[in-house]
Scaffold this motif. Structure first.
Motif, short mmCIF file in Angstrom:
data_model
loop_
_atom_site.label_atom_id
_atom_site.label_comp_id
_atom_site.label_asym_id
_atom_site.label_seq_id
_atom_site.Cartn_x
_atom_site.Cartn_y
_atom_site.Cartn_z
N THR A 1 0.80 -1.24 -0.03
CA THR A 1 0.08 0.04 -0.13
C THR A 1 0.78 1.24 0.16
OG1 THR A 1 -1.66 -1.31 1.35
CG2 THR A 1 -1.85 1.08 1.19
N ARG A 2 2.10 1.14 0.94
CA ARG A 2 2.90 2.31 0.87
C ARG A 2 3.37 2.65 -0.62
NH1 ARG A 2 4.19 0.51 6.22
NH2 ARG A 2 6.06 -0.65 5.09
N ARG A 3 3.93 1.63 -1.06
CA ARG A 3 4.66 1.50 -2.55
C ARG A 3 3.54 2.24 -3.58
NH1 ARG A 3 9.33 2.43 -4.86
NH2 ARG A 3 9.36 1.62 -6.73
N LEU A 4 2.26 1.83 -3.47
CA LEU A 4 1.22 2.01 -4.39
C LEU A 4 1.20 3.61 -4.17
CD1 LEU A 4 -0.72 1.28 -6.55
CD2 LEU A 4 -2.24 0.58 -4.81
N THR A 5 1.06 3.94 -2.86
CA THR A 5 0.64 5.60 -2.73
C THR A 5 1.85 6.33 -3.37
OG1 THR A 5 -0.71 4.70 -0.79
CG2 THR A 5 -0.04 7.05 -0.78
N GLN A 6 2.95 6.00 -3.02
CA GLN A 6 4.23 6.71 -3.39
C GLN A 6 4.27 6.77 -4.84
OE1 GLN A 6 8.01 5.11 -2.24
NE2 GLN A 6 9.17 6.78 -2.91
N ASP A 7 3.89 5.61 -5.57
CA ASP A 7 3.91 5.95 -7.08
C ASP A 7 2.84 6.64 -7.60
OD1 ASP A 7 5.98 3.85 -7.19
OD2 ASP A 7 4.62 2.20 -7.74
N MET A 8 1.68 6.57 -6.96
CA MET A 8 0.74 7.57 -7.45
C MET A 8 1.04 9.08 -7.17
SD MET A 8 -2.54 5.57 -6.01
CE MET A 8 -3.82 6.76 -6.64
N LYS A 9 1.93 9.26 -6.20
CA LYS A 9 2.07 10.63 -6.01
C LYS A 9 3.09 11.17 -6.97
CE LYS A 9 1.41 10.89 -0.91
NZ LYS A 9 2.19 11.24 0.51
#
Length: 184
Positions: A5-13
């Motif tokens: 989830t953290r990695r997905l959020t970072q990619d979206m940012k």
């Protein structure tokens, strides 16, 4: 959250562009002067909406719109109050001077008459209620009240006893009848 989830959020940012323009809100429409076309008032800003078109279609020549009518009635009311104040100082009684006033339109006269009439009707109703005498006998004395209470208590206990007796009787009727066996 977890690592995924953290990695997905970072990619979206990172995918978002930092120089995105902020959301622009539409500017409020400024009120423009109304146009008078053959006795019908047109607001150029509102004519583009369905409500504005309906308002224009409902207008009648020579008749005031509701907002204009309220303003005219208020102005007439203020003018009448000023006249009444001046008349009271001069010693005249002028309650219905607005009827003969040529500056007041027929529509305003009708509305003022309706207001005066409703005020008069409400005053008459108040007066009727205020001076109405209730018909009836004299109030009961303390002894009469005590005797009524005792009679009510007596009848309620009799009613309860009758209901209890009726329930017992029904219960007895529902019991299976036992027959005595005769041996010969």
């Amino acid at each position: 959250g977890d690592h995924f989830t953290r990695r997905l959020t970072q990619d979206m940012k990172e995918q978002r562009s930092p120089d995105r323009s902020p959301i622009k809100m539409p500017a409020f429409r400024t009120s423009s002067p109304e146009l008078d076309f053959r006795g019908v008032k047109l607001d150029p800003v509102r004519v583009g909406t369905q409500a504005g078109v309906a308002a224009v279609l409902l207008q009648q020549q020579g008749k005031l719109r509701m907002a204009d009518l309220q303003k005219a009635i208020q102005a007439s009311h203020d003018h009448r109050k000023a006249q009444e104040g001046a008349a009271s100082k001069a010693g005249k009684g002028g309650g219905l001077d607005w009827i003969d006033d040529e500056d007041v339109t027929q529509q305003i006269k009708q509305m003022l008459f309706a207001k005066e009439f409703n005020a008069m009707v409400s005053k008459e109703k108040e007066k009727e209620l205020k001076f109405c005498v209730a018909l009836g006998g004299t109030e009961p004395t303390e002894e009469e009240i005590a005797s009524l209470k005792s009679i009510r208590l007596e009848t309620s206990t009799q009613r309860q006893q009758a209901e209890k007796d009726a329930a017992i009787h029904r219960h007895e009727l529902q019991k299976p009848k036992q027959r005595a066996l005769k041996f010969a």
